[in-house]
Enzyme design. Structure first.
Site, PDB file in Angstrom:
ATOM      1  N   ASP A 105       0.841  -1.191   0.000  1.00 47.01           N
ATOM      2  CA  ASP A 105       0.000   0.000   0.000  1.00 47.01           C
ATOM      3  C   ASP A 105       0.875   1.239   0.000  1.00 47.01           C
ATOM      4  O   ASP A 105       1.844   1.331   0.768  1.00 47.01           O
ATOM      5  CB  ASP A 105      -0.908   0.017   1.243  1.00 47.01           C
ATOM      6  CG  ASP A 105      -2.204  -0.733   0.991  1.00 47.01           C
ATOM      7  OD1 ASP A 105      -2.357  -1.289  -0.106  1.00 47.01           O
ATOM      8  OD2 ASP A 105      -3.052  -0.763   1.894  1.00 47.01           O
ATOM      9  N   TYR A 315      -7.202   5.185  -4.147  1.00 49.23           N
ATOM     10  CA  TYR A 315      -6.670   4.718  -2.857  1.00 49.23           C
ATOM     11  C   TYR A 315      -7.408   5.397  -1.703  1.00 49.23           C
ATOM     12  O   TYR A 315      -7.429   6.622  -1.606  1.00 49.23           O
ATOM     13  CB  TYR A 315      -5.174   5.028  -2.779  1.00 49.23           C
ATOM     14  CG  TYR A 315      -4.506   4.498  -1.535  1.00 49.23           C
ATOM     15  CD1 TYR A 315      -4.201   3.139  -1.420  1.00 49.23           C
ATOM     16  CD2 TYR A 315      -4.197   5.334  -0.473  1.00 49.23           C
ATOM     17  CE1 TYR A 315      -3.586   2.646  -0.281  1.00 49.23           C
ATOM     18  CE2 TYR A 315      -3.588   4.843   0.669  1.00 49.23           C
ATOM     19  CZ  TYR A 315      -3.286   3.508   0.756  1.00 49.23           C
ATOM     20  OH  TYR A 315      -2.686   3.019   1.891  1.00 49.23           O
TER      21      TYR A 315
END
Length: 688
Positions: A105, A315
């Site tokens: 991430d 995101y």
């Protein structure tokens, strides 16, 4: 030589394998001609507990505090993800793997998760970093074509490690110190530099509400014959009058004056409002909490699903409310992706040839690690939308509306204020006339920014006379502060720098720990429990001050800016821990709190079916002792109004089900018979 790509989760790994043409599915990875794609499962590596450094620390003793351990000796493989760690380690050290791509991430914690894996796996191979804002094929291809160097993230890693080690040190040392000093009757107390100041704020608000004494007051209104009202002003403000005699005086004075009211001021102003800034996660959590009652962690989980499963959302763990200039060049494609269903006509009215990079929405200075939440470039958004649950649709549509709205003109309206005079007193009337909805056409939820009166006032001139039909004193009462809700608690945490968009939901969840809850949630409102209040009442100010977490985060930013070192930051924390724990030791005989202690039967041989660790009984449930390592296996002691006994739990764990049991209650009060069964670690009913 092949390149090993390490994603943070299996779903993200599958997406990356697709764009890299990896098709050979193996246990824990997917392989192709040039690339191998594997993944973590969130955290594979964590920090050891004190007893894992030395077994003698299993017994909690004040004389051992505070703990300090070498960081190099503190990393450990987490037991519930050990198998996947071994897969990743073997791939890292495979002879035909020449380099690695960190594809975790794209953020502080995601980067930390990856780097700790490499460190414990003994990696010595060169690395690149993938920094992707979404998981669509287009976004991933672009990110793989623009890999970054690890040197760009050196200070980010220092900041992330300082955060992890600092929180670990404060949590371990203060939790033990507080339990041993003020936690009487073996009450286990949990400390966190975010959760405990938040608990303090909730307890403070509860105390303010309970000690609040409502007072009656009055507003005085004139009813004009033209169909609108005016409210008494004193010193230029709406008059809240607490003295009943004063109210009667005004009533008599006004009723005794039979002359019309005179218009002293008539001000009509044209105004406009641009679309609001785009959502970051915190704003989305507040909106979803306000409109649907979704808890912060629920909104985050839904946003994560939209990002990972449906690939329709950028995101989600972002703090930014603006877009980068790089994205401006492709924004038309994002808009076109929204052309489906009821949004088709909205998109058709946007002239893609005339879109300008308004700095209110496209501003590199306002973008941190990730840009604001927007829909991705997606080939079939309509199909993805058709597969979503209702909560998923609610969250996604909010983002779509927010995004499309910034390409619409401002909301235009006219605000009118009339000030009149009667019997030597001034009265105010306010009204709003909508001239053009503008961007508000995109929204179908109530806009809470417009709490102004919607009363439409007549066109008047200064000196105009208004006949008065009546005078009325409006009864009102002062109200206590509002309890924190699933929406307002996020705003509270933002204001006090408690946590980040990605962690706030988890912080709240920890305070609601079922073993020893400090707060509870009832009808979308948070209340402190008796334990939570007792805890805060005896806690030293230095450990509950809301400035703690703001100071902590400010110093982390100083680390990422290169102004202070990680070592200096941690040394300062250690000095504070020595001082505060010394204070706790000195006053342990004079203060204390207690709750029902945890029941921990030493003879129990129940083992968690998910991770194999012992299962222990407390006052409300049978739970896995590996909860600190992420195992959430729990069997509550009551199910549909029926008590769940230890013998039932033994049957569930050993056989997967109980015998058929009688007397479970439905919501309507009727009963039913069923066996209890374990499905993926959760207790469910099996009827018939």
């Amino acid at each position: 030589m092949k390149t090993l790509v390490i994603a943070e989760k299996p779903s993200a790994g599958a997406d990356m394998a697709k764009v890299l043409n990896c098709t050979q599915k193996k246990t824990g990875y997917i392989e192709g001609d040039r690339y191998i794609v594997t993944w973590a499962i969130g955290h594979l590596v964590g920090l050891k507990y004190p007893e894992e450094h030395d077994p003698r620390y299993k017994q909690w003793r004040l004389e051992d505090l505070p703990f300090y351990f070498s960081f190099q000796d503190s990393l450990k493989v987490l037991s519930n993800t050990k198998a996947q760690f071994q897969v990743v380690k073997q791939l890292i050290n495979r002879a035909d793997v020449g380099s690695i791509i960190n594809a975790g991430d794209a953020g502080r914690e995601g980067y930390l998760i990856q780097e700790w894996i490499y460190r414990l796996a003994g990696n010595r191979k060169p690395k690149k970093v993938l920094w992707a804002s979404s998981l669509t094929d287009e976004a991933l291809k672009k990110a793989f074509a623009n890999l970054k160097e690890p040197t760009e993230f050196k200070l980010l890693l220092e900041e992330a490690e300082a955060r992890a080690m600092g929180d670990y040190s404060m949590g371990i040392n203060y939790s033990r110190a507080l339990t041993l000093t003020i936690g009487k009757q073996k009450t286990m107390l949990s400390y966190g530099r975010c959760q405990t100041p938040l608990l303090h704020l909730i307890v403070r608000r509860d105390n303010e509400i309970e000690s609040f004494v409502s007072r009656p007051y009055y507003n005085i209104e004139l009813q004009y014959s033209k169909g609108f009202k005016g409210t008494l002003l004193l010193d230029g403000k709406i008059a809240d009058i607490f003295d009943e005699e004063e109210v009667r005086h005004f009533e008599m004075k006004l009723q005794g004056d039979h002359r019309p009211a005179i218009v002293m001021e008539y001000i009509s102003t044209d105004k406009q409002r641009k679309p609001p800034a785009l959502y970051n996660l915190a704003e989305l959590q507040k909106n979803m909490g306000s409109h649907y009652g979704y808890a912060p962690e629920e909104t985050l989980a839904i946003a994560q699903t939209l990002y990972e499963k449906y690939k329709v959302l950028s995101y989600p763990r972002t703090d930014s409310r603006a877009l980068s200039m790089d994205l401006y060049r492709e924004v038309g494609e994002h808009i076109k992706s929204c052309k489906w269903g009821k949004y088709e006509s909205i998109v058709d009215r946007i002239d893609l040839t005339k879109i300008q990079p308004d700095k209110a929405y496209f501003n590199d200075v306002k973008v941190t690690d990730h840009h604001a939440l927007i829909p991705t470039i997606h080939s079939d958004m309509k199909q993805a939308f058709s597969q979503m649950t209702e909560p998923e649709r609610n969250v996604f549509e909010a983002v779509v509306r927010s995004f499309l709205a910034i390409f619409y003109p401002p909301y235009e309206y006219q605000v009118t204020e009339i000030v009149t005079e009667k019997a030597g007193c001034n009265f105010s009337s306010k009204g709003t006339v909508i001239k053009s909805l503008g961007y508000k056409e995109v929204f179908n939820l109530e806009d809470k920014e417009d709490d102004d009166s919607k009363e439409i006032l007549p066109v008047l001139e200064k000196g105009h006379e208004l006949n008065v039909d009546g005078v009325k004193a409006i009864d009102k009462k002062t109200k206590p502060p509002a309890r924190y809700t699933v929406s307002s608690i996020i705003a509270l945490m933002e204001k006090n720098h408690i946590g980040t968009s990605a962690t706030r939901g988890e912080i709240i969840k920890k305070l609601m720990n079922q073993r020893n809850p400090y707060i509870r949630l009832e009808k979308s409102k948070y209340y402190s429990t008796e334990l939570g209040r007792d805890y805060i009442n005896v806690l030293p100010e230095a450990l509950k001050d809301v400035e703690i977490t703001a100071k902590f985060e400010n110093q982390l930013q100083e680390i990422s800016a290169g102004n202070i070192t990680k070592e200096a930051f941690l040394q300062q924390l250690r000095d504070e821990e020595v001082e505060i724990i010394g204070y706790l030791k000195s006053c342990q005989e004079t203060v204390g709190i207690s709750s029902t202690p945890q029941k921990i039967p030493e003879s129990s041989n129940l083992r968690c079916p998910k991770c194999g660790k012992p299962v222990r009984e407390n006052t409300k449930a049978f739970g896995c002792t590996g909860y600190r390592d992420g195992c959430e296996f729990t069997i509550w002691k009551e199910k549909a109004g029926k008590k769940v006994t230890e013998s039932m739990v033994k049957q569930l764990i050993s056989k997967g089900s109980t015998s058929v049991l009688k007397g479970f209650k439905k919501k309507d009060g009727s009963t039913f018979d069923a066996a209890l069964i374990l499905v993926d670690g959760k207790v469910e009913f099996k009827r018939g």
